[in-house]
Design a protein around this motif. Structure first.
Motif, PDB file in Angstrom:
ATOM      1  N   ASP A  77     -27.681 -34.824  15.921  1.00 57.05           N
ATOM      2  CA  ASP A  77     -28.553 -35.351  14.837  1.00 57.05           C
ATOM      3  C   ASP A  77     -28.008 -35.143  13.365  1.00 57.05           C
ATOM      4  O   ASP A  77     -28.573 -35.724  12.391  1.00 57.05           O
ATOM      5  CB  ASP A  77     -30.077 -34.749  14.918  1.00 57.05           C
ATOM      6  N   GLY A  78     -26.989 -34.254  13.096  1.00 62.73           N
ATOM      7  CA  GLY A  78     -26.319 -33.999  12.014  1.00 62.73           C
ATOM      8  C   GLY A  78     -25.173 -34.507  11.904  1.00 62.73           C
ATOM      9  O   GLY A  78     -24.262 -34.527  10.798  1.00 62.73           O
ATOM     10  N   ARG A  79     -24.749 -35.375  12.937  1.00 60.04           N
ATOM     11  CA  ARG A  79     -23.227 -36.075  12.981  1.00 60.04           C
ATOM     12  C   ARG A  79     -23.114 -37.329  13.100  1.00 60.04           C
ATOM     13  O   ARG A  79     -22.250 -37.876  12.998  1.00 60.04           O
ATOM     14  CB  ARG A  79     -22.409 -35.174  14.024  1.00 60.04           C
ATOM     15  N   SER A  80     -24.310 -38.013  13.491  1.00 55.37           N
ATOM     16  CA  SER A  80     -24.332 -39.327  13.861  1.00 55.37           C
ATOM     17  C   SER A  80     -25.695 -40.090  13.054  1.00 55.37           C
ATOM     18  O   SER A  80     -26.629 -39.588  13.503  1.00 55.37           O
ATOM     19  CB  SER A  80     -24.346 -39.680  15.302  1.00 55.37           C
ATOM     20  N   ALA A  81     -25.279 -41.168  12.345  1.00 57.52           N
ATOM     21  CA  ALA A  81     -26.380 -41.736  11.419  1.00 57.52           C
ATOM     22  C   ALA A  81     -27.411 -42.111  12.640  1.00 57.52           C
ATOM     23  O   ALA A  81     -28.509 -41.915  12.094  1.00 57.52           O
ATOM     24  CB  ALA A  81     -25.908 -42.795  10.846  1.00 57.52           C
ATOM     25  N   SER A  82     -27.033 -42.706  13.766  1.00 60.05           N
ATOM     26  CA  SER A  82     -28.126 -43.400  14.854  1.00 60.05           C
ATOM     27  C   SER A  82     -28.877 -42.463  15.326  1.00 60.05           C
ATOM     28  O   SER A  82     -30.074 -42.471  15.475  1.00 60.05           O
ATOM     29  CB  SER A  82     -27.299 -44.304  15.850  1.00 60.05           C
ATOM     30  N   ILE A  83     -28.177 -41.182  15.756  1.00 59.91           N
ATOM     31  CA  ILE A  83     -28.925 -40.082  16.327  1.00 59.91           C
ATOM     32  C   ILE A  83     -29.956 -39.647  15.315  1.00 59.91           C
ATOM     33  O   ILE A  83     -31.047 -39.216  15.383  1.00 59.91           O
ATOM     34  CB  ILE A  83     -28.215 -39.055  16.682  1.00 59.91           C
ATOM     35  N   ALA A  84     -29.428 -39.406  14.194  1.00 65.72           N
ATOM     36  CA  ALA A  84     -30.452 -39.024  12.746  1.00 65.72           C
ATOM     37  C   ALA A  84     -31.524 -39.550  12.648  1.00 65.72           C
ATOM     38  O   ALA A  84     -32.563 -39.189  12.414  1.00 65.72           O
ATOM     39  CB  ALA A  84     -29.585 -38.889  11.633  1.00 65.72           C
ATOM     40  N   ALA A  85     -31.096 -41.085  12.414  1.00 69.67           N
ATOM     41  CA  ALA A  85     -32.608 -41.944  12.593  1.00 69.67           C
ATOM     42  C   ALA A  85     -33.439 -41.597  13.385  1.00 69.67           C
ATOM     43  O   ALA A  85     -34.499 -41.803  13.279  1.00 69.67           O
ATOM     44  CB  ALA A  85     -31.730 -43.300  12.512  1.00 69.67           C
ATOM     45  N   ALA A  86     -32.830 -41.583  14.812  1.00 69.04           N
ATOM     46  CA  ALA A  86     -33.825 -41.236  15.961  1.00 69.04           C
ATOM     47  C   ALA A  86     -34.600 -40.246  16.026  1.00 69.04           C
ATOM     48  O   ALA A  86     -36.001 -39.990  15.940  1.00 69.04           O
ATOM     49  CB  ALA A  86     -32.945 -41.485  17.220  1.00 69.04           C
ATOM     50  N   SER A  87     -33.886 -38.923  15.300  1.00 65.70           N
ATOM     51  CA  SER A  87     -34.522 -37.885  15.157  1.00 65.70           C
ATOM     52  C   SER A  87     -35.899 -37.940  14.221  1.00 65.70           C
ATOM     53  O   SER A  87     -36.703 -37.213  14.324  1.00 65.70           O
ATOM     54  CB  SER A  87     -33.559 -36.845  14.794  1.00 65.70           C
ATOM     55  N   ILE A  88     -35.569 -38.750  13.346  1.00 67.83           N
ATOM     56  CA  ILE A  88     -36.578 -38.937  12.036  1.00 67.83           C
ATOM     57  C   ILE A  88     -37.667 -39.388  12.660  1.00 67.83           C
ATOM     58  O   ILE A  88     -38.918 -39.128  12.528  1.00 67.83           O
ATOM     59  CB  ILE A  88     -35.966 -39.598  10.962  1.00 67.83           C
ATOM     60  N   LEU A  89     -37.589 -40.754  13.456  1.00 66.82           N
ATOM     61  CA  LEU A  89     -38.596 -41.468  14.068  1.00 66.82           C
ATOM     62  C   LEU A  89     -39.385 -40.664  14.995  1.00 66.82           C
ATOM     63  O   LEU A  89     -40.693 -40.527  14.971  1.00 66.82           O
ATOM     64  CB  LEU A  89     -38.081 -42.664  14.596  1.00 66.82           C
ATOM     65  N   ALA A  90     -38.898 -39.674  15.789  1.00 65.79           N
ATOM     66  CA  ALA A  90     -39.240 -39.243  17.067  1.00 65.79           C
ATOM     67  C   ALA A  90     -40.197 -37.807  16.170  1.00 65.79           C
ATOM     68  O   ALA A  90     -41.278 -37.619  16.515  1.00 65.79           O
ATOM     69  CB  ALA A  90     -38.212 -38.571  17.921  1.00 65.79           C
ATOM     70  N   GLU A 115     -41.038 -39.246   6.117  1.00 69.17           N
ATOM     71  CA  GLU A 115     -42.072 -40.359   6.011  1.00 69.17           C
ATOM     72  C   GLU A 115     -41.262 -41.412   5.496  1.00 69.17           C
ATOM     73  O   GLU A 115     -41.488 -42.730   5.682  1.00 69.17           O
ATOM     74  CB  GLU A 115     -43.474 -39.820   5.418  1.00 69.17           C
ATOM     75  N   ALA A 116     -40.801 -41.331   4.223  1.00 74.40           N
ATOM     76  CA  ALA A 116     -40.169 -42.423   3.599  1.00 74.40           C
ATOM     77  C   ALA A 116     -38.949 -43.105   4.196  1.00 74.40           C
ATOM     78  O   ALA A 116     -39.008 -44.250   4.458  1.00 74.40           O
ATOM     79  CB  ALA A 116     -39.642 -42.029   2.297  1.00 74.40           C
ATOM     80  N   LEU A 117     -38.309 -42.211   4.793  1.00 80.12           N
ATOM     81  CA  LEU A 117     -37.170 -42.764   5.944  1.00 80.12           C
ATOM     82  C   LEU A 117     -37.748 -43.453   6.943  1.00 80.12           C
ATOM     83  O   LEU A 117     -37.167 -44.369   7.540  1.00 80.12           O
ATOM     84  CB  LEU A 117     -36.389 -41.560   6.000  1.00 80.12           C
ATOM     85  N   PHE A 118     -38.539 -42.795   7.706  1.00 78.31           N
ATOM     86  CA  PHE A 118     -39.351 -43.469   8.912  1.00 78.31           C
ATOM     87  C   PHE A 118     -39.525 -45.082   8.441  1.00 78.31           C
ATOM     88  O   PHE A 118     -39.375 -46.058   9.288  1.00 78.31           O
ATOM     89  CB  PHE A 118     -40.597 -42.979   9.017  1.00 78.31           C
ATOM     90  N   ASP A 119     -40.123 -45.479   7.302  1.00 81.02           N
ATOM     91  CA  ASP A 119     -40.612 -46.775   6.979  1.00 81.02           C
ATOM     92  C   ASP A 119     -39.566 -47.511   6.602  1.00 81.02           C
ATOM     93  O   ASP A 119     -39.151 -48.603   7.097  1.00 81.02           O
ATOM     94  CB  ASP A 119     -41.448 -46.748   5.815  1.00 81.02           C
ATOM     95  N   GLU A 120     -38.426 -46.965   6.071  1.00 78.89           N
ATOM     96  CA  GLU A 120     -37.085 -47.621   5.960  1.00 78.89           C
ATOM     97  C   GLU A 120     -36.315 -47.903   7.095  1.00 78.89           C
ATOM     98  O   GLU A 120     -35.831 -49.226   7.177  1.00 78.89           O
ATOM     99  CB  GLU A 120     -36.158 -46.715   4.713  1.00 78.89           C
ATOM    100  N   ILE A 121     -36.256 -47.014   8.115  1.00 79.99           N
ATOM    101  CA  ILE A 121     -35.399 -47.273   9.014  1.00 79.99           C
ATOM    102  C   ILE A 121     -36.298 -48.192  10.192  1.00 79.99           C
ATOM    103  O   ILE A 121     -35.634 -49.212  10.631  1.00 79.99           O
ATOM    104  CB  ILE A 121     -35.369 -45.589  10.202  1.00 79.99           C
ATOM    105  N   THR A 122     -37.571 -47.948  10.338  1.00 82.05           N
ATOM    106  CA  THR A 122     -38.078 -49.024  11.215  1.00 82.05           C
ATOM    107  C   THR A 122     -38.331 -50.493  10.337  1.00 82.05           C
ATOM    108  O   THR A 122     -38.110 -51.273  11.344  1.00 82.05           O
ATOM    109  CB  THR A 122     -39.783 -48.813  11.290  1.00 82.05           C
ATOM    110  N   ALA A 123     -38.048 -50.768   9.166  1.00 87.38           N
ATOM    111  CA  ALA A 123     -38.001 -52.082   8.465  1.00 87.38           C
ATOM    112  C   ALA A 123     -36.681 -52.440   8.823  1.00 87.38           C
ATOM    113  O   ALA A 123     -36.156 -53.667   8.858  1.00 87.38           O
ATOM    114  CB  ALA A 123     -38.119 -51.863   6.982  1.00 87.38           C
ATOM    115  N   ARG A 124     -35.400 -51.492   8.766  1.00 90.76           N
ATOM    116  CA  ARG A 124     -34.195 -52.134   8.670  1.00 90.76           C
ATOM    117  C   ARG A 124     -33.305 -51.991   9.927  1.00 90.76           C
ATOM    118  O   ARG A 124     -32.155 -52.488  10.046  1.00 90.76           O
ATOM    119  CB  ARG A 124     -33.113 -51.375   7.524  1.00 90.76           C
ATOM    120  N   ALA A 125     -33.799 -51.443  10.931  1.00 89.13           N
ATOM    121  CA  ALA A 125     -33.124 -51.095  12.310  1.00 89.13           C
ATOM    122  C   ALA A 125     -33.076 -52.510  12.866  1.00 89.13           C
ATOM    123  O   ALA A 125     -34.159 -53.210  12.743  1.00 89.13           O
ATOM    124  CB  ALA A 125     -34.031 -50.156  13.201  1.00 89.13           C
TER     125      ALA A 125
END
Length: 199
Positions: free
Chosen positions: A132-145, A61-71
């Motif tokens: 999702d454990g090897r790419s930051a972009s995919i990991a970020a997408a996995s968190i949002l989804a 939940e915390a990372l969701f807010d940070e990713i959506t704010a900084r993407a």
């Protein structure tokens, strides 16, 4: 391997807008399947980003807010229960991924996609097993989804409280099967996933 390695290699190859794409909810017996696409700004590292399955709900939940704010751009999309039953879960997940990519406000020139299936985005795509454990972009997408789908399942819990969706998020837990046996399937259950139960 560094979580930003795939992105750095892509930039070195001349790509300028790299998006990560992942889905959440292929396995559950109920609810839509979700997907997210994320473009992280070049040089921006978000501490703690990792495969959503390795994170606590509070951390996601915390990372969701940070990713959506900084993407640089992000998009979350879904394919419905009806679409899952009509075309099968794999095709529905690919559809959700395409919808997420199409929803980006910045047009990507490369997609890094979790898994080994190319969703057919119409532009350069690299599939990465365990992405999702090897790419930051995919990991970020996995968190949002994952967070978006969990929130959606909590909304379904309000609508169908007898199934306890907030607890199991639609997955085939013992509690979920007990509720299905007691109440039968709801309109948000995937009929193709419940064939044995419905016979």
């Amino acid at each position: 391997m560094d979580l930003y390695q795939y992105e750095l290699i892509a930039y070195d190859q001349g790509f300028s807008a790299v998006c990560g794409i992942d889905e959440a909810g292929r396995g559950p017996l109920a609810g839509d399947v979700y997907a997210a696409a994320v473009i992280l700004p070049r040089g921006v590292e978000i501490a703690g980003v990792n495969d959503s399955k390795k994170l606590t709900e509070k951390k996601r939940e915390a990372l969701f807010d940070e990713i959506t704010a900084r993407a640089a751009a992000y998009s979350i999309a879904a394919a419905s229960v009806a679409e899952i039953d009509e075309m099968n879960i794999l095709r529905a997940a690919m559809l959700a991924m395409r919808r997420a990519a199409e929803g980006l406000s910045v047009k990507p020139d490369l997609a890094l996609v979790d898994g080994n299936c190319d969703p057919g985005l119409g532009f350069a795509t690299q599939t990465i097993i365990g992405g999702d454990g090897r790419s930051a972009s995919i990991a970020a997408a996995s968190i949002l989804a994952k967070v978006a789908r969990d929130r959606y399942m909590k909304e379904l819990d309000q609508k169908y409280p007898e199934y306890r969706f907030a607890q199991h998020k639609g997955y085939g837990t013992r509690l979920h099967y007990e509720m299905l046996e007691r109440y039968g399937p709801s309109p948000v259950h995937r009929r193709t996933f419940l064939k044995k139960l419905l016979k």
